[in-house]
Design a protein around this motif. Structure first.
Motif, mmCIF file in Angstrom:
data_model
loop_
_atom_site.group_PDB
_atom_site.id
_atom_site.type_symbol
_atom_site.label_atom_id
_atom_site.label_comp_id
_atom_site.label_asym_id
_atom_site.label_seq_id
_atom_site.Cartn_x
_atom_site.Cartn_y
_atom_site.Cartn_z
ATOM 1 N N SER A 36 63.343 23.729 93.159
ATOM 2 C CA SER A 36 64.868 24.577 93.156
ATOM 3 C C SER A 36 65.956 23.442 93.651
ATOM 4 O O SER A 36 65.608 23.023 94.886
ATOM 5 C CB SER A 36 65.010 25.623 93.932
ATOM 6 O OG SER A 36 66.163 26.170 93.933
ATOM 7 N N GLU A 77 67.231 27.894 91.268
ATOM 8 C CA GLU A 77 67.114 29.365 91.610
ATOM 9 C C GLU A 77 68.608 29.838 92.109
ATOM 10 O O GLU A 77 68.891 30.808 92.376
ATOM 11 C CB GLU A 77 66.139 29.556 92.736
ATOM 12 C CG GLU A 77 64.739 29.414 92.162
ATOM 13 C CD GLU A 77 63.971 29.572 93.477
ATOM 14 O OE1 GLU A 77 64.143 29.732 94.624
ATOM 15 O OE2 GLU A 77 62.360 29.387 93.309
ATOM 16 N N ASP A 78 69.502 28.877 92.697
ATOM 17 C CA ASP A 78 70.639 29.061 93.480
ATOM 18 C C ASP A 78 71.737 28.184 92.930
ATOM 19 O O ASP A 78 71.361 27.039 92.005
ATOM 20 C CB ASP A 78 70.355 29.141 94.826
ATOM 21 C CG ASP A 78 71.410 29.871 95.576
ATOM 22 O OD1 ASP A 78 72.444 30.120 94.828
ATOM 23 O OD2 ASP A 78 71.150 30.170 96.874
#
Length: 550
Positions: free
Chosen positions: A479, A502-503
């Motif tokens: 990530s 993921e973010d």
């Protein structure tokens, strides 16, 4: 023009000499008072000479005395350069026994080296420089008096800004005649001169003339050989550029110890050169050589053994020619104390194990001055331990280029100053799981079997640039939102990577380029892409050759 060129040569020579004196003094003689005093005095004198030289340049002094002084000053600077090189070489050979001797004995030894060398000794050079400094000062004072006198006369005369074109010389002058005027003949210390007047606004372009002037003024110190049939190489040459197959002549002169002054050798265009000729190793004063080409003849690497003044960059090509790994030891690379960039290159692989043994023996101890290391075409499956030795205290950049058989990376995270890592064409590597605390630039390119990149949460806190290109089997990324210093992210030809992060990517990211990564491109569409919210804050976004935001 001639004064400007001469002055440039002399200024550059003085600057290099000052840097060398400083480096030599700090590394070798700082703790020995007698030697250190001599070095400090010489540095102070050279600094004053350089300042006076700049002052004379600003005053535009252009007479015969100035010209003669420039040539003499350059000669003395070269003598000092030769002296420091010779002393440094002898000291390096002596260093092995220093710790077993009394400090006074070492001091006495160093002082004797300054007084007993084939080059002029330090005391003679100091006397010459002191005299030249006085001459420089007198020239500047005399010019100041003359200028004041001329200013007084000028104030009494009516001036005009018009010039009679028929009286302006230099605009139509034949280039050959100009060069013949400036020619320096061997053994002469005087250059005839003709002032060239250029009126601002006229279309007289002096570029080719300037090039030829530079060659003429440089005389016996700088030479560019472009034709095989050119004249013999002067034995006093210091900078030699070969654009033809005349390397054999250089080796012949070297084998007879006739090129002791040669400091820089460039092999421009000699790409068909098969090997370095026997005798090239006698050029122990060489400071720069663009490349060293290994041939099939035995003893090739031994030519490098005593060339310990090489500094800056060195490329050793055709290492596959070393069938006996023990020959690699003869290069004595560990003693090349002034190298900051090293490239080791194979053009093919005959045997994987041979390549591994050769690379292992090329570096027996870390080069503490090394900043950039490139391994190209290496055919081994593993790297030797020295590649990741923490004693490489200045190593900031590593490039592994076309090391196709390597399946395991060394623990590069142990290198205390590594900031840039580029890996290209390492086809057998399947997992990238290194940890770096100082890395700022990472590039993974043409990694045909790379599948995984395993990264811990606090890894690579300083990474600014990340480039991943042509990794067709990579199926996952860590990530990337944890990379809080990331500024540029480029992802190309990685069709199996499902998503970027993921973010939301860090607010530090300024550039995002995605090319030929179908799943990632689809998720990052401005209209309807499920990951658009993770990248919408980035100022520049380019997806599949389309600039989404700039």
């Amino acid at each position: 023009m001639v004064y400007w060129l001469l002055s440039c040569f002399v200024s550059a020579t003085l600057q290099v000499l000052l840097e060398k004196l400083t480096d030599f003094g700090i590394k070798t003689c700082e703790s020995f008072s007698g030697v250190d005093d001599k070095l400090h005095k010489l540095r102070r004198t050279l600094t004053r000479v350089q300042t006076s030289l700049q002052d004379a340049e600003e005053k535009q002094i252009i007479d015969m005395a100035w010209q003669i002084l420039l040539l003499d000053l350059e000669k003395v600077a070269f003598e000092a350069d030769d002296l420091i090189d010779e002393v440094a070489y002898k000291v390096s050979k002596f260093e092995g026994g220093v710790h077993r001797r009394h400090k006074n004995q070492v001091n006495k030894f160093l002082l004797s080296l300054f007084d007993n060398t084939s080059a002029p000794n330090m005391n003679v050079i100091q006397v010459k420089l002191d005299g030249m400094l006085r001459e420089l000062t007198q020239l500047c004072v005399r010019d100041l008096v003359q200028q004041k006198h001329l200013d007084m006369i000028a104030n009494k005369l009516q001036s005009t800004s018009l010039a009679d074109e028929s009286q302006v010389f230099g605009r139509e002058i034949d280039k050959t005649n100009v060069i013949n005027t400036f020619v320096v003949r061997e053994g002469m210390s005087v250059i005839n001169y003709v002032p060239i007047l250029v009126i601002v606004g006229e279309k007289y372009v002096i570029h080719d003339v300037a090039h030829d002037l530079a060659q003429a003024v440089s005389g016996e110190k700088f030479l560019r050989v472009e034709e095989t049939g050119d004249s013999l190489i002067n034995t006093n040459i210091r900078h030699l550029s070969l654009v033809c197959e005349k390397i054999q002549v250089v080796a012949s002169e070297a084998s007879r110890c006739r090129l002791k002054s040669l400091r820089h050798l460039e092999l421009d265009g000699n790409y068909h050169l098969c090997s370095m000729p026997p005798g090239i190793g006698n050029l122990t004063g060489l400071q720069t050589v663009s490349e060293f080409i290994v041939g099939p003849e035995r003893g090739q690497m031994k030519e490098l053994k005593n060339m310990n003044n090489i500094r800056g960059s060195l490329c050793i090509r055709q290492l596959e020619e070393l069938s006996n790994p023990e020959e690699a030891l003869e290069a004595n690379l560990a003693n090349k104390k002034y190298l900051d960039r090293l490239k080791l290159q194979w053009t093919s692989t005959v045997d994987e194990r041979t390549d591994e043994h050769v690379l292992d023996k090329l570096i027996t101890s870390p080069l503490k001055s090394l900043e950039v290391l490139t391994l190209s075409g290496y055919g081994g499956r593993m790297f030797p331990k020295w590649v990741s030795n923490p004693l490489f205290s200045k190593l900031t950049t590593i490039c592994f280029d076309k090391c196709k058989n390597c399946c395991l990376l060394p623990p590069l995270g142990q290198l205390p100053e590594l900031k840039s890592l580029k890996i290209v064409g390492m086809h057998e590597l399947e997992c990238f799981d290194e940890m770096f605390q100082l890395l700022e630039i990472l590039e993974l390119r043409d990694m045909l079997n790379l599948r995984l990149w395993v990264r811990l949460e606090n890894d690579m806190p300083l990474l600014r640039e990340l480039t991943i290109v042509n990794c067709p089997r990579m199926v996952t990324l860590p990530s990337l939102h944890y990379l809080r210093s990331l500024e540029k992210l480029e992802l190309e030809s990685c069709p199996q990577i499902p998503s970027l992060s993921e973010d939301r990517l860090s607010s530090s990211v300024q550039f995002l380029i995605i090319q030929d990564c179908n799943m990632v491109s689809e998720r990052c569409k401005e209209n309807g892409g499920v990951d658009w919210m993770k990248i919408e804050h980035i100022p520049y976004i380019e997806i599949d050759d389309h600039i989404v935001r700039e």
